[in-house]
Design an enzyme around this catalytic site. Sequence first.
Site, PDB file in Angstrom:
ATOM      1  N   LYS A  84      18.899  44.700 -31.299  1.00 60.67           N
ATOM      2  CA  LYS A  84      19.492  44.421 -32.610  1.00 60.67           C
ATOM      3  C   LYS A  84      20.077  43.010 -32.589  1.00 60.67           C
ATOM      4  CE  LYS A  84      22.458  47.215 -35.665  1.00 60.67           C
ATOM      5  NZ  LYS A  84      23.544  48.213 -35.598  1.00 60.67           N
TER       6      LYS A  84
HETATM    7  O1  G3P Z   1      25.729  50.115 -37.512  1.00 65.07           O
HETATM    8  C1  G3P Z   1      25.872  49.301 -38.621  1.00 65.07           C
HETATM    9  C2  G3P Z   1      26.529  49.918 -39.833  1.00 65.07           C
HETATM   10  O2  G3P Z   1      26.004  51.176 -40.106  1.00 65.07           O
HETATM   11  C3  G3P Z   1      28.020  49.865 -39.834  1.00 65.07           C
HETATM   12  O3  G3P Z   1      28.610  50.634 -40.841  1.00 65.07           O
HETATM   13  O4  G3P Z   1      30.592  51.770 -41.785  1.00 65.07           O
HETATM   14  O5  G3P Z   1      30.920  49.901 -40.132  1.00 65.07           O
HETATM   15  O6  G3P Z   1      30.118  49.434 -42.440  1.00 65.07           O
HETATM   16  P1  G3P Z   1      30.127  50.409 -41.318  1.00 65.07           P
END
Ligand code: G3P
Length: 220
Positions: A84
Site C-alpha cells: 500500500k
Molecule cells: O484503511 C484506510 C481507511 O479505511 C481508514 O479509515 O476510518 O480511519 O478514516 P478511517
Amino acid sequence: MELFLDTAEVEEVREIASWGILDGVTTNPSLIKKSGRDFKQVIGEIAELCSGPISAEVTAMDAKGMIEEGLALKKELPENVIIKVPCTAEGLIATKELSSQGIGVNVTLIFNASQALMAAKAGAMYVSPFVGRLDDIGQEGMDLIAQIMTIWREYPEIRTKVLAASIRHPTHVLECLQLGAHTATMPTKIFRQLMKHPLTDSGIERFLSDWAEVENAGNA
Ligand code: G3P
C-alpha cells in the site's frame, strides 16, 4: 464484489475469516499502532488466516524508499501480501515500478477522481478512495465513488479495482456496492452489523419458544 476487513487485530480477522466470506484485509500505520504489535508479525499472522490480498503500507515518502520497503515486505511476508502506497507523485513512481515487477499495489488516501485515475494509469491493483473522511469535512464521500465508477465504466480497459475505504456504517457499504465499487473495506464492527437484524433475533426467539412448547406437549 469483495468484502475486506480494515484492521490489524489478528483475532478479529480470525473471527470474520471463520465465516467463510472474507476476501482480504487492509491495514495502515494507525491500525498497526493501535494493535500495539510488531508490524511484520501482525501482517504475517493475518496473511495466514486470509488467503486474499493483505495490504501492508509503506512509510517511506520517496519513491526509492517505497520501492525498497515494498520489495523487502514482499520478500519476507507471504505471497498474498500487497503493498500500500500513498497517492503522491512519488507513490505513482513506486506503483509503476512495483506493479511492473508483478507486485500488487493498493494506492491509498485518494480523495478525488483524478488521483484514482493517475493511480490506475500507474498500474495499481487497487485504488482506495476514503469515503468517511470526506463526509467528516462536509463533502459527500459517496459522490467520489460515483464519479470514479462513472469514469471506470467509460474506460473498460482500466483493470484497477476500486476499493472503497474509510467506511463508517453498513449503509456506506451497500451504497458503494450499488454504485459498482469492486471492494469495500470496513472495521469488524460493521461486518457484524451487516449480519444483524432485530427481526431475525426476535424471529429466532419466537421459533425456539414455539418449538419448546411443541416438545413439551410431546408432539415433536
Ligand atoms: O484503511 C484506510 C481507511 O479505511 C481508514 O479509515 O476510518 O480511519 O478514516 P478511517
